[in-house]
Design a protein around this motif. Structure first.
Motif, PDB file in Angstrom:
ATOM      1  N   GLN A   1      -5.862   3.850   6.968  1.00 33.21           N
ATOM      2  CA  GLN A   1      -7.047   3.698   6.137  1.00 33.21           C
ATOM      3  C   GLN A   1      -7.934   4.930   6.291  1.00 33.21           C
ATOM      4  O   GLN A   1      -8.286   5.305   7.414  1.00 33.21           O
ATOM      5  CB  GLN A   1      -7.836   2.456   6.548  1.00 33.21           C
ATOM      6  CG  GLN A   1      -9.199   2.303   5.891  1.00 33.21           C
ATOM      7  CD  GLN A   1      -9.080   2.079   4.386  1.00 33.21           C
ATOM      8  OE1 GLN A   1      -8.272   1.263   3.957  1.00 33.21           O
ATOM      9  NE2 GLN A   1      -9.884   2.763   3.605  1.00 33.21           N
TER      10      GLN A   1
ATOM     11  N   ASP B   1      -6.251  -0.301  -5.562  1.00 29.87           N
ATOM     12  CA  ASP B   1      -7.363  -0.323  -4.612  1.00 29.87           C
ATOM     13  C   ASP B   1      -8.626  -0.919  -5.222  1.00 29.87           C
ATOM     14  O   ASP B   1      -9.621  -1.108  -4.515  1.00 29.87           O
ATOM     15  CB  ASP B   1      -7.669   1.096  -4.130  1.00 29.87           C
ATOM     16  CG  ASP B   1      -6.520   1.701  -3.345  1.00 29.87           C
ATOM     17  OD1 ASP B   1      -6.105   1.090  -2.353  1.00 29.87           O
ATOM     18  OD2 ASP B   1      -6.015   2.772  -3.747  1.00 29.87           O
TER      19      ASP B   1
ATOM     20  N   ARG C   1       0.826  -1.210   0.000  1.00 29.24           N
ATOM     21  CA  ARG C   1       0.000   0.000   0.000  1.00 29.24           C
ATOM     22  C   ARG C   1       0.861   1.260   0.000  1.00 29.24           C
ATOM     23  O   ARG C   1       1.906   1.310   0.662  1.00 29.24           O
ATOM     24  CB  ARG C   1      -0.894   0.033   1.242  1.00 29.24           C
ATOM     25  CG  ARG C   1      -2.109  -0.861   1.163  1.00 29.24           C
ATOM     26  CD  ARG C   1      -3.037  -0.585   2.327  1.00 29.24           C
ATOM     27  NE  ARG C   1      -4.420  -0.691   1.893  1.00 29.24           N
ATOM     28  CZ  ARG C   1      -5.429  -0.073   2.487  1.00 29.24           C
ATOM     29  NH1 ARG C   1      -5.197   0.707   3.521  1.00 29.24           N
ATOM     30  NH2 ARG C   1      -6.652  -0.226   2.046  1.00 29.24           N
TER      31      ARG C   1
ATOM     32  N   PRO D   1     -12.301   3.704  -0.554  1.00 24.03           N
ATOM     33  CA  PRO D   1     -11.288   3.154  -1.449  1.00 24.03           C
ATOM     34  C   PRO D   1     -10.324   4.249  -1.887  1.00 24.03           C
ATOM     35  O   PRO D   1     -10.681   5.434  -1.919  1.00 24.03           O
ATOM     36  CB  PRO D   1     -12.113   2.641  -2.636  1.00 24.03           C
ATOM     37  CG  PRO D   1     -13.338   3.490  -2.633  1.00 24.03           C
ATOM     38  CD  PRO D   1     -13.626   3.793  -1.191  1.00 24.03           C
TER      39      PRO D   1
ATOM     40  N   TRP E   1     -14.245  -4.383   3.479  1.00 19.87           N
ATOM     41  CA  TRP E   1     -12.811  -4.392   3.739  1.00 19.87           C
ATOM     42  C   TRP E   1     -12.028  -4.153   2.453  1.00 19.87           C
ATOM     43  O   TRP E   1     -12.456  -4.535   1.364  1.00 19.87           O
ATOM     44  CB  TRP E   1     -12.411  -5.717   4.398  1.00 19.87           C
ATOM     45  CG  TRP E   1     -12.977  -5.812   5.771  1.00 19.87           C
ATOM     46  CD1 TRP E   1     -14.198  -6.306   6.114  1.00 19.87           C
ATOM     47  CD2 TRP E   1     -12.391  -5.341   6.976  1.00 19.87           C
ATOM     48  NE1 TRP E   1     -14.412  -6.171   7.461  1.00 19.87           N
ATOM     49  CE2 TRP E   1     -13.318  -5.584   8.021  1.00 19.87           C
ATOM     50  CE3 TRP E   1     -11.170  -4.739   7.280  1.00 19.87           C
ATOM     51  CZ2 TRP E   1     -13.058  -5.246   9.332  1.00 19.87           C
ATOM     52  CZ3 TRP E   1     -10.904  -4.405   8.609  1.00 19.87           C
ATOM     53  CH2 TRP E   1     -11.843  -4.648   9.620  1.00 19.87           C
ATOM     54  N   PRO E   2     -10.866  -3.512   2.564  1.00 18.71           N
ATOM     55  CA  PRO E   2     -10.044  -3.255   1.377  1.00 18.71           C
ATOM     56  C   PRO E   2      -9.670  -4.544   0.654  1.00 18.71           C
ATOM     57  O   PRO E   2      -9.682  -5.632   1.223  1.00 18.71           O
ATOM     58  CB  PRO E   2      -8.797  -2.568   1.974  1.00 18.71           C
ATOM     59  CG  PRO E   2      -9.248  -1.988   3.273  1.00 18.71           C
ATOM     60  CD  PRO E   2     -10.281  -2.932   3.800  1.00 18.71           C
TER      61      PRO E   2
END
Length: 319
Positions: free
Chosen positions: A69, A191, A43, A185, A312-313
């Motif tokens: 996040q 993503d 990330r 997102p 959730w990502p």
């Protein structure tokens, strides 16, 4: 436990961190949370100072990862950390190592200006560190296929491209942005493309124009993870295509939409049933005095505000 050092991870810790997590999370035949750690490091927001190790006599015996996040809370965009995973070598459990990792992680997150920490965890353990239970959950609306209007529009799935991302973020704002709490997102193509080998993430064109996005489990397309559409008629067209091509035997569709959102009222004009689950494992710890997160948690606990629905990502789909 004395002589334990809590510090940031280093490059030469990667193998030891993987070992601790593989040994601790032994619920399957695979590597447990190890792949999740590896993909979370990809990330753009990854911070090695929020990936903490517990070292004892030169050996890594524990690890905790706090992943930054962005979160939408009651209309405000706040910065959160997701605590996942946290692992302590079985030989050193119940000696306070996990507590030391969490307390250091919370301090570092607060120093960096994060407003809250979120996790899914054991409801009798984490509240002692300030986590509040039943703070978020998962929601769906259930549509009967027989109530779905017909559509003559042409629908095509394709791979997400970099040029799609701005439009997809705009659709997300329309469909999920007004929830009481939601993970936002990012604006990278990474993503929007799933890490899960059994998950398909597709940009959807309707009559040749980018009009939506779907992410679903390939073996069971009824398990739609994310659903986006730019208008009511394109939403109907996409759902008809999924019903016809992917799940012709199903009598109902489950859409991961927040039942109290503006999008549901505007895009879903056919009968539906709403479902929501907020278990004790869904927890938040407040790290700042920002009014939005404090009022959110207080109102959810009081029952005057419906908990937010969290998707959730994509990294978490590797599990």
């Amino acid at each position: 436990m004395d002589n334990v050092i809590i510090r940031s991870e280093r490059l030469d810790d990667y193998h030891a961190i993987a070992m601790v997590n593989a040994i601790t999370f032994d619920y399957s035949f695979g590597m447990g949370e190890v792949p999740l750690i590896n993909v979370l490091r990809n990330r753009t927001t990854f911070d090695p100072d929020l990936s903490l190790v517990a070292e004892y006599r030169g050996e890594v015996i524990g690890h905790a990862l706090f992943t930054p996040q962005s979160v939408r809370v009651k209309g405000d965009t706040l910065q959160a950390v997701i605590l996942a995973p946290i692992a302590v070598h079985p030989d050193f459990q119940k000696l306070g190592v996990g507590s030391m990792l969490m307390e250091e992680g919370h301090q570092r997150a607060m120093q960096r200006g994060f407003h809250l920490s979120m996790l899914l965890g054991h409801p009798s353990y984490y509240p002692r560190f300030g986590y509040r239970t039943r703070m978020f959950g998962e929601s769906h609306i259930r549509i009967q296929v027989e109530d779905l209007p017909a559509s003559s529009l042409s629908v095509t799935e394709r791979r997400v491209e970099r040029g799609d991302v701005a439009a997809l973020c705009s659709m997300w704002e329309q469909m999920y942005g007004d929830g009481s709490l939601a993970f936002m997102p990012g604006d990278s193509i990474m993503d929007w493309i799933s890490y899960g080998s059994g998950v398909r993430a597709s940009a959807v064109t309707v009559d040749g124009k980018l009009s939506g996005y779907i992410r679903y489990v390939l073996k069971d397309p009824q398990k739609i993870i994310v659903f986006l559409a730019d208008r009511h008629d394109t939403a109907v067209a996409i759902l008809n295509e999924m019903k016809t091509r992917l799940m012709p035997e199903k009598q109902e569709l489950l859409l991961p939409l927040y039942p109290y959102s503006r999008a549901v009222k505007e895009l879903v004009t056919i009968p539906y049933e709403s479902e929501f689950r907020a278990g004790k494992a869904s927890m938040i710890k407040i790290l700042s005095d920002h009014q939005a997160i404090a009022s959110y948690c207080n109102e959810v606990e009081a029952g005057s505000l419906a908990p937010g629905s969290v998707i959730w990502p994509v990294e978490f789909e590797v599990l």
